[in-house]
Design a protein around this motif. Structure first.
Motif, PDB file in Angstrom:
ATOM      1  N   PHE A   1       1.172  -1.317  -0.117  1.00 58.20           N
ATOM      2  CA  PHE A   1      -0.145  -0.035  -0.285  1.00 58.20           C
ATOM      3  C   PHE A   1       0.609   1.126  -0.383  1.00 58.20           C
ATOM      4  CE2 PHE A   1      -2.863   3.565   1.802  1.00 58.20           C
ATOM      5  CZ  PHE A   1      -3.862   3.590   1.212  1.00 58.20           C
ATOM      6  N   ARG A   2       1.702   1.181   1.080  1.00 59.74           N
ATOM      7  CA  ARG A   2       2.889   2.339   1.004  1.00 59.74           C
ATOM      8  C   ARG A   2       3.495   2.897  -0.854  1.00 59.74           C
ATOM      9  NH1 ARG A   2       7.003   1.358   3.539  1.00 59.74           N
ATOM     10  NH2 ARG A   2       6.850  -0.099   5.088  1.00 59.74           N
ATOM     11  N   LYS A   3       3.606   2.109  -1.699  1.00 56.22           N
ATOM     12  CA  LYS A   3       3.760   1.823  -3.335  1.00 56.22           C
ATOM     13  C   LYS A   3       3.296   2.416  -3.965  1.00 56.22           C
ATOM     14  CE  LYS A   3       6.473   1.035  -6.440  1.00 56.22           C
ATOM     15  NZ  LYS A   3       7.870   1.831  -6.954  1.00 56.22           N
ATOM     16  N   PHE A   4       1.485   1.540  -3.978  1.00 59.43           N
ATOM     17  CA  PHE A   4       0.663   1.940  -4.682  1.00 59.43           C
ATOM     18  C   PHE A   4      -0.396   2.880  -4.148  1.00 59.43           C
ATOM     19  CE2 PHE A   4       2.878  -2.815  -6.296  1.00 59.43           C
ATOM     20  CZ  PHE A   4       4.113  -0.704  -6.997  1.00 59.43           C
ATOM     21  N   GLY A   5      -0.746   3.124  -3.624  1.00 58.10           N
ATOM     22  CA  GLY A   5      -1.868   3.627  -2.675  1.00 58.10           C
ATOM     23  C   GLY A   5      -2.945   3.383  -2.720  1.00 58.10           C
ATOM     24  N   LEU A   6      -3.723   3.955  -3.445  1.00 61.29           N
ATOM     25  CA  LEU A   6      -4.831   4.044  -3.508  1.00 61.29           C
ATOM     26  C   LEU A   6      -5.518   2.968  -4.578  1.00 61.29           C
ATOM     27  CD1 LEU A   6      -7.058   7.146  -2.408  1.00 61.29           C
ATOM     28  CD2 LEU A   6      -6.559   4.273  -1.003  1.00 61.29           C
ATOM     29  N   GLN A   7      -4.341   3.137  -5.535  1.00 58.48           N
ATOM     30  CA  GLN A   7      -4.637   2.130  -7.073  1.00 58.48           C
ATOM     31  C   GLN A   7      -4.126   1.438  -7.065  1.00 58.48           C
ATOM     32  OE1 GLN A   7      -5.691   4.168  -9.151  1.00 58.48           O
ATOM     33  NE2 GLN A   7      -5.567   5.389  -7.865  1.00 58.48           N
ATOM     34  N   THR A   8      -3.548   0.472  -5.411  1.00 55.53           N
ATOM     35  CA  THR A   8      -3.285  -0.643  -5.316  1.00 55.53           C
ATOM     36  C   THR A   8      -4.347  -1.945  -5.716  1.00 55.53           C
ATOM     37  OG1 THR A   8      -2.392  -0.775  -2.997  1.00 55.53           O
ATOM     38  CG2 THR A   8      -3.051  -2.652  -3.510  1.00 55.53           C
ATOM     39  N   LEU A   9      -5.686  -2.198  -5.899  1.00 53.15           N
ATOM     40  CA  LEU A   9      -6.265  -3.714  -6.383  1.00 53.15           C
ATOM     41  C   LEU A   9      -6.083  -2.829  -7.564  1.00 53.15           C
ATOM     42  CD1 LEU A   9      -9.213  -3.189  -3.824  1.00 53.15           C
ATOM     43  CD2 LEU A   9      -6.844  -4.431  -3.731  1.00 53.15           C
ATOM     44  N   GLU A  10      -6.269  -1.700  -8.291  1.00 52.13           N
ATOM     45  CA  GLU A  10      -6.285  -1.708  -9.870  1.00 52.13           C
ATOM     46  C   GLU A  10      -4.598  -2.008 -10.491  1.00 52.13           C
ATOM     47  OE1 GLU A  10      -7.329   0.584  -7.650  1.00 52.13           O
ATOM     48  OE2 GLU A  10      -9.743   0.471  -8.501  1.00 52.13           O
ATOM     49  N   ILE A  11      -3.666  -2.010  -9.671  1.00 53.02           N
ATOM     50  CA  ILE A  11      -2.238  -2.548 -10.060  1.00 53.02           C
ATOM     51  C   ILE A  11      -2.665  -3.753  -9.950  1.00 53.02           C
ATOM     52  CG2 ILE A  11       0.064  -2.565  -9.583  1.00 53.02           C
ATOM     53  CD1 ILE A  11      -0.646   0.332 -10.308  1.00 53.02           C
ATOM     54  N   MET A  12      -3.357  -5.080  -9.118  1.00 52.38           N
ATOM     55  CA  MET A  12      -3.101  -5.980  -9.079  1.00 52.38           C
ATOM     56  C   MET A  12      -4.091  -6.656 -10.439  1.00 52.38           C
ATOM     57  SD  MET A  12      -3.587  -6.244  -4.934  1.00 52.38           S
ATOM     58  CE  MET A  12      -2.757  -8.402  -4.750  1.00 52.38           C
ATOM     59  N   GLU A  13      -5.055  -5.481 -10.564  1.00 54.32           N
ATOM     60  CA  GLU A  13      -5.704  -6.614 -11.280  1.00 54.32           C
ATOM     61  C   GLU A  13      -5.487  -6.299 -13.119  1.00 54.32           C
ATOM     62  OE1 GLU A  13     -11.029  -6.020 -12.154  1.00 54.32           O
ATOM     63  OE2 GLU A  13      -9.636  -5.412 -10.742  1.00 54.32           O
ATOM     64  N   ASN A  14      -4.942  -5.397 -12.503  1.00 54.83           N
ATOM     65  CA  ASN A  14      -4.534  -5.209 -14.105  1.00 54.83           C
ATOM     66  C   ASN A  14      -2.470  -5.446 -15.007  1.00 54.83           C
ATOM     67  OD1 ASN A  14      -7.495  -4.587 -14.914  1.00 54.83           O
ATOM     68  ND2 ASN A  14      -7.098  -2.314 -14.352  1.00 54.83           N
ATOM     69  N   ASN A  15      -2.112  -5.274 -13.501  1.00 56.44           N
ATOM     70  CA  ASN A  15      -0.555  -4.197 -14.352  1.00 56.44           C
ATOM     71  C   ASN A  15      -0.224  -5.254 -12.722  1.00 56.44           C
ATOM     72  OD1 ASN A  15      -0.753  -2.543 -16.218  1.00 56.44           O
ATOM     73  ND2 ASN A  15      -1.850  -1.507 -14.627  1.00 56.44           N
ATOM     74  N   PRO A  16      -0.303  -6.687 -12.622  1.00 58.57           N
ATOM     75  CA  PRO A  16      -0.057  -7.482 -11.057  1.00 58.57           C
ATOM     76  C   PRO A  16       1.786  -7.695 -11.554  1.00 58.57           C
ATOM     77  CG  PRO A  16      -0.724  -9.061 -13.115  1.00 58.57           C
ATOM     78  CD  PRO A  16      -0.735  -7.437 -13.229  1.00 58.57           C
ATOM     79  N   GLN A  17       2.253  -7.372 -13.073  1.00 58.67           N
ATOM     80  CA  GLN A  17       3.365  -7.115 -12.404  1.00 58.67           C
ATOM     81  C   GLN A  17       4.522  -6.082 -11.756  1.00 58.67           C
ATOM     82  OE1 GLN A  17       5.898  -9.928 -14.896  1.00 58.67           O
ATOM     83  NE2 GLN A  17       3.848 -11.310 -14.981  1.00 58.67           N
ATOM     84  N   GLU A  18       4.024  -5.322 -11.734  1.00 61.73           N
ATOM     85  CA  GLU A  18       4.075  -3.910 -10.912  1.00 61.73           C
ATOM     86  C   GLU A  18       4.179  -4.586  -9.818  1.00 61.73           C
ATOM     87  OE1 GLU A  18       4.741  -0.430 -11.388  1.00 61.73           O
ATOM     88  OE2 GLU A  18       4.658  -1.632 -13.785  1.00 61.73           O
ATOM     89  N   LEU A  19       4.627  -5.797  -8.812  1.00 57.40           N
ATOM     90  CA  LEU A  19       4.628  -5.976  -7.781  1.00 57.40           C
ATOM     91  C   LEU A  19       5.248  -6.573  -7.574  1.00 57.40           C
ATOM     92  CD1 LEU A  19       0.954  -8.121  -6.592  1.00 57.40           C
ATOM     93  CD2 LEU A  19       1.507  -5.633  -5.978  1.00 57.40           C
TER      94      LEU A  19
END
Length: 745
Positions: free
Chosen positions: A113-131
């Motif tokens: 969450f500290r890395k992606f904030g409120l966009q966390t779930l969108e990142i996990m859903e659409n761009n999981p490689q960012e993790l």
């Protein structure tokens, strides 16, 4: 259809009828329904008609309904809707930390969450490689996260829908366990079914139902409201509620905040009738019971009545009575001797009296005689672990335990049906019976073997049980069970003010005697009382040690002199943080090595009410935290972080939690702010926990109000009447057999 408010056309303030323009990305909106002005800007907009539609663009709406054409063109008739609240830090962290996603724990969730904030779930859903940018997430771990995330779509939808209602991930998992993949559909269209999930009260479910625009006179809504009313009655100690009272409270609750009366008395009566047919409730005369409470009250009365008609083997105990006194070095009063004789002459008997009146002394003699003449198994039990261990210490009999452990009733799931076994003991003694509720009494009496002798011991002037029922007073009131009242005090000594003042309280007298062992310290208000209590407590534990002193207060919350605030303010004084001292942070709570704690649930390893100390706090390599807690009898129990909800700080505890215990020094704040708790039995119970000294800190008017307020016998139960009815019925059934026996002779 997912949409967002654009602007209002019309809204009736009285009934909430609304016409408004909404925008959406759903291309299935008919061309004839699309707003021409928005369409010219490549935005899909439409007119919607419904009741109570939210007029804010801060949230999205999930609408369901139908398209209808009329003189104003094609419009969307909204049948129900649900607000979709924006994702928040709390919601995202709660979801990620819930254990639903393999490979993500609380620490990793916080890092993501500290890395992606409120966009966390969108990142996990659409761009999981960012993790992969997160330290500790490898390709292998990412694959596991993506797989888990994909499987949890329903969970995420539920978390999003229920966020405004403070529904935790744990409760969302309970919904999924109950309803599976139908969960989202049920919340949208049949939210009142949530009442079937443990932990979902009517008020929460009704808020969800209203948000979904469900019919306000839905029978499931009315049924949930009736269930809520009956559950509240049980929490107040009642086994039944009057029919007209249930109807009145239901109408008030169901029509609250409405411009018009949406639910009628006929609606409620029809649901009551349906619940009777479904065998959910019982209506007897004008009394309404839940089916379980009705069966437990009637069956307990029946079992007691049958036991009273049993004829025990008559024993001549006089020689053993004298021998017991000589061997044990005890001299019984005549009343105490009668109590002993009573136990061996009847299938059930009762001994009642205040603290220090010799109840334990009598029990020692009874156990000696039983061992000499009967030699059958003995079982001692009490509602709390502290009371059970006190019996072991005072009698020397090792076969003592909590009632829950003896009866196999561990855990808090009241629907749990243990493997049924009769108790094998020939003599059973239950101490602190004033704490026994109807459910526990039912479970006890149905397990006692037919020819066993039962002795019930307690103080009828103490607080009644936390659970529903007023069993001890009702057993005494039925008039069929022999009762011995012990009123001569031995424990504190003839000169002690504690038993003297306790007796005055029971006589409704306020001319209390004050001295070194019973002190009243006057103050004004809860804040000043709390400050004085803290000062006295710190002085006393410095002189006598923490285990010798206990703060007892009737309130837990909403007061500076309540349990929560006193514990919070004392924590750093009693056991301050120092370098090297281990700590465990659970939510907003901080637990340290050396903290005095109280167990608040029954488990196999510890009982509700047990006091202990934290011996160690451990965090392993994976970040899993746990505490090691030691109890006075030598037990050491490990608690995982999620089990620490069973533990609370215990420099101060409620008077209710202190029942069945005793402590040399007791400090009691007593102020007008406790207005709901200013009752004689509460004050009496607190005072009589002290063995040698009482500090009563507060306002004298509040003390007098409590002494003059007797609420004993106000619980709705007719156990005593039922015992008499069953006894007369069973006795009359035996008479023809007796007459026949006379003829044969």
């Amino acid at each position: 259809m997912r949409c967002r408010f654009k602007h209002k056309i019309f809204q009736n303030e009285e009934n909430g009828y609304t016409i408004a323009i909404f925008t959406t990305q759903d291309t299935s909106v008919p061309l004839s329904a699309r707003d021409k002005y928005l369409a010219s800007r490549n935005i899909i907009g439409f007119s919607a008609i419904g009741f109570g539609l939210p007029l804010t663009d801060e949230i999205e709406l999930e609408m369901e309904g139908r398209w209808e054409s009329g003189e104003h063109g094609t419009q969307y008739q909204v049948e129900n809707f649900m607000e979709v609240v924006p994702r928040t830090k709390e919601g995202i962290l709660g979801y990620l930390s819930s254990g639903a996603i393999k490979g993500i724990g609380p620490k990793m969730a916080d890092t993501i969450f500290r890395k992606f904030g409120l966009q966390t779930l969108e990142i996990m859903e659409n761009n999981p490689q960012e993790l992969l940018k997160i330290r500790g997430i490898s390709e292998k771990k990412l694959a596991a996260i993506v797989e888990s995330y994909g499987k949890n779509q329903v969970f995420r939808e539920l978390m999003t829908f229920l966020a405004p209602f403070k529904v935790t991930p744990k409760k969302v998992n309970m919904i999924l366990k109950k309803f599976g993949n139908e969960s989202v559909d049920i919340i949208r269209h049949r939210p009142y079914m949530l009442s079937a999930v443990k932990g979902f009260g009517f008020l929460t479910v009704d808020a969800i139902g209203r948000q979904c625009c469900c019919a306000l006179n839905d029978p499931m809504r009315i049924s949930g409201c009736i269930g809520h009313i009956m559950n509240q009655a049980m929490k107040e100690g009642h086994l039944f509620k009057q029919r007209q009272e249930v109807i009145r409270e239901a109408l008030e609750m169901l029509n609250r905040d409405l411009q018009v009366m949406a639910v009628s008395e006929q609606d409620v009566s029809q649901v009551l009738y349906r619940l009777v047919l479904q065998k959910s409730i019982v209506v007897e005369e004008e009394r309404i019971y839940s089916i379980r409470q009705y069966e437990e009250e009637t069956q307990t009365a029946s079992m007691i009545a049958r036991r009273l008609l049993e004829k025990p083997v008559l024993l001549s105990i006089e020689p053993e009575l004298e021998k017991a006194q000589k061997t044990l070095g005890i001299t019984l009063s005549e009343t105490q001797k009668q109590a002993v004789r009573m136990v061996f002459a009847h299938p059930i008997s009762i001994i009642t009296g205040g603290p220090g009146t010799g109840k334990t002394t009598v029990l020692k003699v009874i156990l000696y005689i039983h061992q000499a003449l009967c030699r059958s198994e003995v079982q001692l039990m009490a509602p709390t672990g502290r009371a059970a261990r006190r019996m072991v210490e005072s009698t020397g009999c090792e076969n003592a335990s909590t009632m829950h452990l003896a009866l196999g009733l561990l855990g808090d799931d009241t629907d749990f049906e243990p493997d049924f076994e009769y108790l094998s003991a020939g003599f059973l003694n239950v101490d602190e019976v004033s704490m026994v509720d109807m459910h526990l009494a039912y479970e006890f009496f149905r397990r006692v073997s037919r020819h066993a002798r039962v002795l019930l011991v307690g103080d009828k002037n103490q607080l009644p049980s936390v659970g529903a029922g007023d069993v001890f007073r009702q057993l005494i009131a039925c008039g069929l069970i022999p009762v011995t009242v012990l009123d001569l005090v031995y424990r504190q000594g003839a000169l002690s003010s504690i038993p003297y003042n306790a007796k005055l309280m029971q006589e409704n007298k306020t001319n209390l005697s004050f001295g070194e062992d019973f002190q009243f310290i006057a103050c004004k208000g809860a804040d000043e009382a709390a400050e004085i209590v803290r000062r006295i407590y710190l002085d006393e534990i410095a002189k006598n040690g923490m285990d010798q002193v206990q703060i007892l207060t009737p309130y837990r919350k909403r007061s500076a002199a309540g349990v929560d605030e006193l514990n919070k303010s004392l924590e750093d004084f009693v056991n301050p943080p120092i370098a090297g001292k281990k700590e465990l942070h659970i939510g907003s709570q901080v637990f340290r090595v050396g903290d005095k704690i109280l167990q608040n649930k029954n488990t196999e390893m510890a009982s509700n009410g047990d006091l202990g100390r934290i011996l160690d706090c451990i965090t392993d390599e994976d970040g899993n935290a746990r505490a090691v807690i030691g109890f006075p009898d030598g037990r050491q129990v490990q608690y995982e972080a999620d089990q620490m909800e069973m533990i609370e700080h215990a420099n101060a505890t409620t008077i209710h939690k202190a029942q069945g215990s005793e402590c040399p020094v007791v400090i009691i704040p007593w102020v007008k702010a406790f207005y709901m708790m200013l009752k004689r039995n509460i004050l009496y119970t607190g005072v009589t926990r002290a063995k040698s000294k009482v500090y009563l800190v507060g306002e004298w008017a509040a003390v007098c109000q409590a002494i003059h307020t007797d609420d004993s016998g106000t619980r709705n139960t007719i156990l005593s009447e039922r015992i008499v009815q069953y006894y007369d019925q069973y006795q009359s059934e035996q008479k023809p057999e007796m007459e026949q026996l006379k003829l044969v002779v």
